[in-house]
Design a protein around this motif. Structure first.
Motif, PDB file in Angstrom:
ATOM      1  N   UNK A  18     -43.605 -11.641  -8.179  1.00 14.69           N
ATOM      2  CA  UNK A  18     -44.355 -11.828  -6.930  1.00 14.69           C
ATOM      3  C   UNK A  18     -45.728 -12.450  -7.183  1.00 14.69           C
ATOM      4  N   UNK A  19     -46.383 -12.013  -8.260  1.00 14.24           N
ATOM      5  CA  UNK A  19     -47.713 -12.554  -8.579  1.00 14.24           C
ATOM      6  C   UNK A  19     -47.622 -14.043  -8.884  1.00 14.24           C
ATOM      7  N   UNK A  20     -46.633 -14.448  -9.651  1.00 16.45           N
ATOM      8  CA  UNK A  20     -46.453 -15.866  -9.976  1.00 16.45           C
ATOM      9  C   UNK A  20     -46.129 -16.644  -8.702  1.00 16.45           C
ATOM     10  N   UNK A  21     -45.270 -16.101  -7.844  1.00 20.03           N
ATOM     11  CA  UNK A  21     -44.917 -16.772  -6.595  1.00 20.03           C
ATOM     12  C   UNK A  21     -46.153 -16.941  -5.704  1.00 20.03           C
ATOM     13  N   UNK A  22     -47.016 -15.938  -5.668  1.00 21.68           N
ATOM     14  CA  UNK A  22     -48.240 -16.021  -4.867  1.00 21.68           C
ATOM     15  C   UNK A  22     -49.164 -17.115  -5.399  1.00 21.68           C
ATOM     16  N   UNK A  23     -49.302 -17.190  -6.705  1.00 22.67           N
ATOM     17  CA  UNK A  23     -50.141 -18.235  -7.299  1.00 22.67           C
ATOM     18  C   UNK A  23     -49.556 -19.622  -7.042  1.00 22.67           C
ATOM     19  N   UNK A  24     -48.241 -19.731  -7.084  1.00 25.11           N
ATOM     20  CA  UNK A  24     -47.573 -21.000  -6.768  1.00 25.11           C
ATOM     21  C   UNK A  24     -47.829 -21.371  -5.307  1.00 25.11           C
ATOM     22  N   UNK A  51     -55.413  -0.849 -18.059  1.00 28.25           N
ATOM     23  CA  UNK A  51     -54.708  -1.079 -16.808  1.00 28.25           C
ATOM     24  C   UNK A  51     -53.305  -0.485 -16.933  1.00 28.25           C
ATOM     25  N   UNK A  52     -52.857   0.329 -15.971  1.00 27.51           N
ATOM     26  CA  UNK A  52     -51.621   1.090 -16.152  1.00 27.51           C
ATOM     27  C   UNK A  52     -50.312   0.368 -15.856  1.00 27.51           C
ATOM     28  N   UNK A  53     -50.350  -0.785 -15.184  1.00 26.69           N
ATOM     29  CA  UNK A  53     -49.115  -1.426 -14.743  1.00 26.69           C
ATOM     30  C   UNK A  53     -49.121  -2.914 -15.075  1.00 26.69           C
ATOM     31  N   UNK A  54     -47.974  -3.542 -14.824  1.00 22.96           N
ATOM     32  CA  UNK A  54     -47.849  -4.992 -14.960  1.00 22.96           C
ATOM     33  C   UNK A  54     -47.518  -5.581 -13.608  1.00 22.96           C
ATOM     34  N   UNK A  55     -47.997  -6.773 -13.332  1.00 27.13           N
ATOM     35  CA  UNK A  55     -48.764  -7.638 -14.212  1.00 27.13           C
ATOM     36  C   UNK A  55     -50.211  -7.168 -14.334  1.00 27.13           C
ATOM     37  N   UNK A  56     -50.887  -7.723 -15.326  1.00 29.55           N
ATOM     38  CA  UNK A  56     -52.335  -7.568 -15.436  1.00 29.55           C
ATOM     39  C   UNK A  56     -52.886  -8.967 -15.205  1.00 29.55           C
ATOM     40  N   UNK A  57     -53.715  -9.107 -14.164  1.00 31.89           N
ATOM     41  CA  UNK A  57     -54.180 -10.424 -13.736  1.00 31.89           C
ATOM     42  C   UNK A  57     -55.683 -10.550 -13.949  1.00 31.89           C
ATOM     43  N   UNK A  72     -53.566  -5.753 -10.558  1.00 31.76           N
ATOM     44  CA  UNK A  72     -52.139  -6.038 -10.485  1.00 31.76           C
ATOM     45  C   UNK A  72     -51.817  -6.954  -9.319  1.00 31.76           C
ATOM     46  N   UNK A  73     -50.544  -6.972  -8.925  1.00 33.11           N
ATOM     47  CA  UNK A  73     -50.112  -7.856  -7.842  1.00 33.11           C
ATOM     48  C   UNK A  73     -50.842  -7.557  -6.539  1.00 33.11           C
ATOM     49  N   UNK A  74     -50.913  -6.293  -6.152  1.00 35.09           N
ATOM     50  CA  UNK A  74     -51.564  -5.928  -4.892  1.00 35.09           C
ATOM     51  C   UNK A  74     -53.024  -6.354  -4.889  1.00 35.09           C
ATOM     52  N   UNK A  75     -53.680  -6.174  -6.022  1.00 36.57           N
ATOM     53  CA  UNK A  75     -55.083  -6.581  -6.137  1.00 36.57           C
ATOM     54  C   UNK A  75     -55.217  -8.100  -6.023  1.00 36.57           C
ATOM     55  N   UNK A  76     -54.276  -8.833  -6.611  1.00 36.65           N
ATOM     56  CA  UNK A  76     -54.285 -10.296  -6.519  1.00 36.65           C
ATOM     57  C   UNK A  76     -54.095 -10.718  -5.067  1.00 36.65           C
ATOM     58  N   UNK A  77     -53.164 -10.085  -4.369  1.00 34.12           N
ATOM     59  CA  UNK A  77     -52.925 -10.383  -2.960  1.00 34.12           C
ATOM     60  C   UNK A  77     -54.201 -10.143  -2.147  1.00 34.12           C
ATOM     61  N   UNK A  78     -54.843  -9.005  -2.367  1.00 29.18           N
ATOM     62  CA  UNK A  78     -56.081  -8.676  -1.656  1.00 29.18           C
ATOM     63  C   UNK A  78     -57.207  -9.647  -2.022  1.00 29.18           C
ATOM     64  N   UNK A  79     -57.225 -10.092  -3.265  1.00 26.11           N
ATOM     65  CA  UNK A  79     -58.201 -11.091  -3.719  1.00 26.11           C
ATOM     66  C   UNK A  79     -58.097 -12.351  -2.862  1.00 26.11           C
ATOM     67  N   UNK A  80     -56.872 -12.830  -2.653  1.00 25.51           N
ATOM     68  CA  UNK A  80     -56.684 -14.031  -1.845  1.00 25.51           C
ATOM     69  C   UNK A  80     -56.970 -13.767  -0.371  1.00 25.51           C
ATOM     70  N   UNK A  81     -56.641 -12.576   0.111  1.00 21.45           N
ATOM     71  CA  UNK A  81     -56.953 -12.223   1.494  1.00 21.45           C
ATOM     72  C   UNK A  81     -58.467 -12.280   1.726  1.00 21.45           C
ATOM     73  N   UNK A  82     -59.241 -11.791   0.779  1.00 23.87           N
ATOM     74  CA  UNK A  82     -60.699 -11.792   0.929  1.00 23.87           C
ATOM     75  C   UNK A  82     -61.263 -13.217   0.861  1.00 23.87           C
ATOM     76  N   UNK A  83     -60.608 -14.100   0.114  1.00 24.09           N
ATOM     77  CA  UNK A  83     -61.061 -15.493   0.033  1.00 24.09           C
ATOM     78  C   UNK A  83     -60.773 -16.242   1.328  1.00 24.09           C
TER      79      UNK A  83
END
Length: 85
Positions: A18-24, A51-57, A72-83
């Protein structure tokens, strides 16, 4: 400014996919560091990165000469939401 994202991923990890798909989707540059299936290596990476889980971004900026943990993925998603706000 973020130049690229660096992801530590493990095989068979749905959140890694999911993280890779989001970056794509966001058309971002990224680098994948695949850890395979070596459980000892994965545990060492989690301990070293605290960091306890994967991915580590991470985000990488050559301008600031920095590498910042996003999470992780959720944090990456929230990162883009804030941008997008």
């Amino acid at each position: 400014m973020i130049d690229k994202y660096i992801l530590y991923v493990k095989k068979g990890c749905p959140f890694c996919v999911r993280a890779v798909a989001l970056l794509e989707e966001k058309q971002e540059h990224y680098q994948i560091i695949a850890l395979g299936e070596d459980q000892r290596l994965m545990n060492e990476v989690k301990a070293a990165l605290d960091w306890p889980t994967f991915p580590v971004v991470f985000s990488a900026s050559s301008e600031e000469k920095s590498l910042k943990l996003i999470g992780g993925y959720t944090d990456l998603y929230q990162h883009f939401e804030s941008l997008d706000e």
